[in-house]
Motif scaffolding. Structure first.
Motif, mmCIF file in Angstrom:
data_model
loop_
_atom_site.group_PDB
_atom_site.id
_atom_site.type_symbol
_atom_site.label_atom_id
_atom_site.label_comp_id
_atom_site.label_asym_id
_atom_site.label_seq_id
_atom_site.Cartn_x
_atom_site.Cartn_y
_atom_site.Cartn_z
ATOM 1 N N ILE A 84 0.873 -1.171 0.000
ATOM 2 C CA ILE A 84 0.000 0.000 0.000
ATOM 3 C C ILE A 84 0.910 1.222 0.000
ATOM 4 O O ILE A 84 1.771 1.364 0.870
ATOM 5 N N ARG A 86 1.594 5.166 0.443
ATOM 6 C CA ARG A 86 1.061 6.345 1.126
ATOM 7 C C ARG A 86 2.057 7.483 0.954
ATOM 8 O O ARG A 86 3.266 7.296 1.079
ATOM 9 N N ALA A 101 -0.834 2.508 9.055
ATOM 10 C CA ALA A 101 0.040 1.423 8.600
ATOM 11 C C ALA A 101 0.124 0.326 9.657
ATOM 12 O O ALA A 101 0.105 -0.873 9.332
ATOM 13 N N ASN A 104 -3.175 -1.575 9.703
ATOM 14 C CA ASN A 104 -3.224 -2.458 8.540
ATOM 15 C C ASN A 104 -2.322 -3.679 8.734
ATOM 16 O O ASN A 104 -2.706 -4.801 8.405
ATOM 17 N N THR A 113 3.198 -1.336 3.998
ATOM 18 C CA THR A 113 2.921 0.053 3.632
ATOM 19 C C THR A 113 4.241 0.705 3.279
ATOM 20 O O THR A 113 5.218 0.604 4.037
#
Length: 161
Positions: A84, A86, A101, A104, A113
């Motif tokens: 992911i 960011r 993060a 998650n 992340t």
């Protein structure tokens, strides 16, 4: 490897686009994941946000756009994405992003992340700032893709009619 770059993108800015372009160089495939949150009021509809993003990323062959309502890590798992993305504009972003993060990671430890620092020329930029400038008739062509600037201008002009 596949990555997801989630956000509301209301609207997409040149800062977002910079992160998408840089991510497309790092990953085989990138999905720009447009948030669906019924409790949030958006300037542009989901369909409009998706269209504006697609217009802005036409030059990127390994980037696609999708939408999802729910946890980003669940979407990532369903689509075999391991990362992911960011963006961090300033230190003030870090605390909130780190917390997200960590949450998650607690939910799906196999999904990472990756924080990318925003290019310095976009460190002040947010969708909220862009909307504020556009709402008062300021130029936003240096802040967003041209199709987005046009859509913002049309939106705010329609409110005056």
């Amino acid at each position: 490897m596949k990555a997801i770059y989630p956000g509301s993108f209301d609207p997409i800015t040149l800062g977002h686009l910079d992160l998408i372009e840089r991510s497309s160089n790092l990953f085989k495939s990138v999905i720009v994941l447009v948030a669906v949150n019924s409790e949030k009021q958006y300037l542009f509809s989901l369909a409009e946000r998706i269209k504006l993003i697609k217009n802005s990323i036409q030059h990127l062959r390994n980037v696609e756009v999708d939408s999802f309502s729910g946890l980003t890590v669940n979407y990532a798992k369903q689509h075999n994405a391991k990362t992911i993305i960011r963006g961090l504009r300033a230190v003030s972003d870090f605390e909130r992003e780190l917390q997200m993060a960590q949450i998650n990671h607690s939910l799906k430890p196999d999904i990472e992340t990756l924080f990318l620092a925003t290019a310095s020329e976009y460190s002040f930029l947010s969708s909220s700032v862009v909307k504020e400038v556009a709402r008062f008739g300021g130029a936003v062509e240096h802040l967003v893709p041209l199709s987005v600037a046009k859509a913002l201008r049309e939106h705010y002009q329609s409110l005056l009619s």
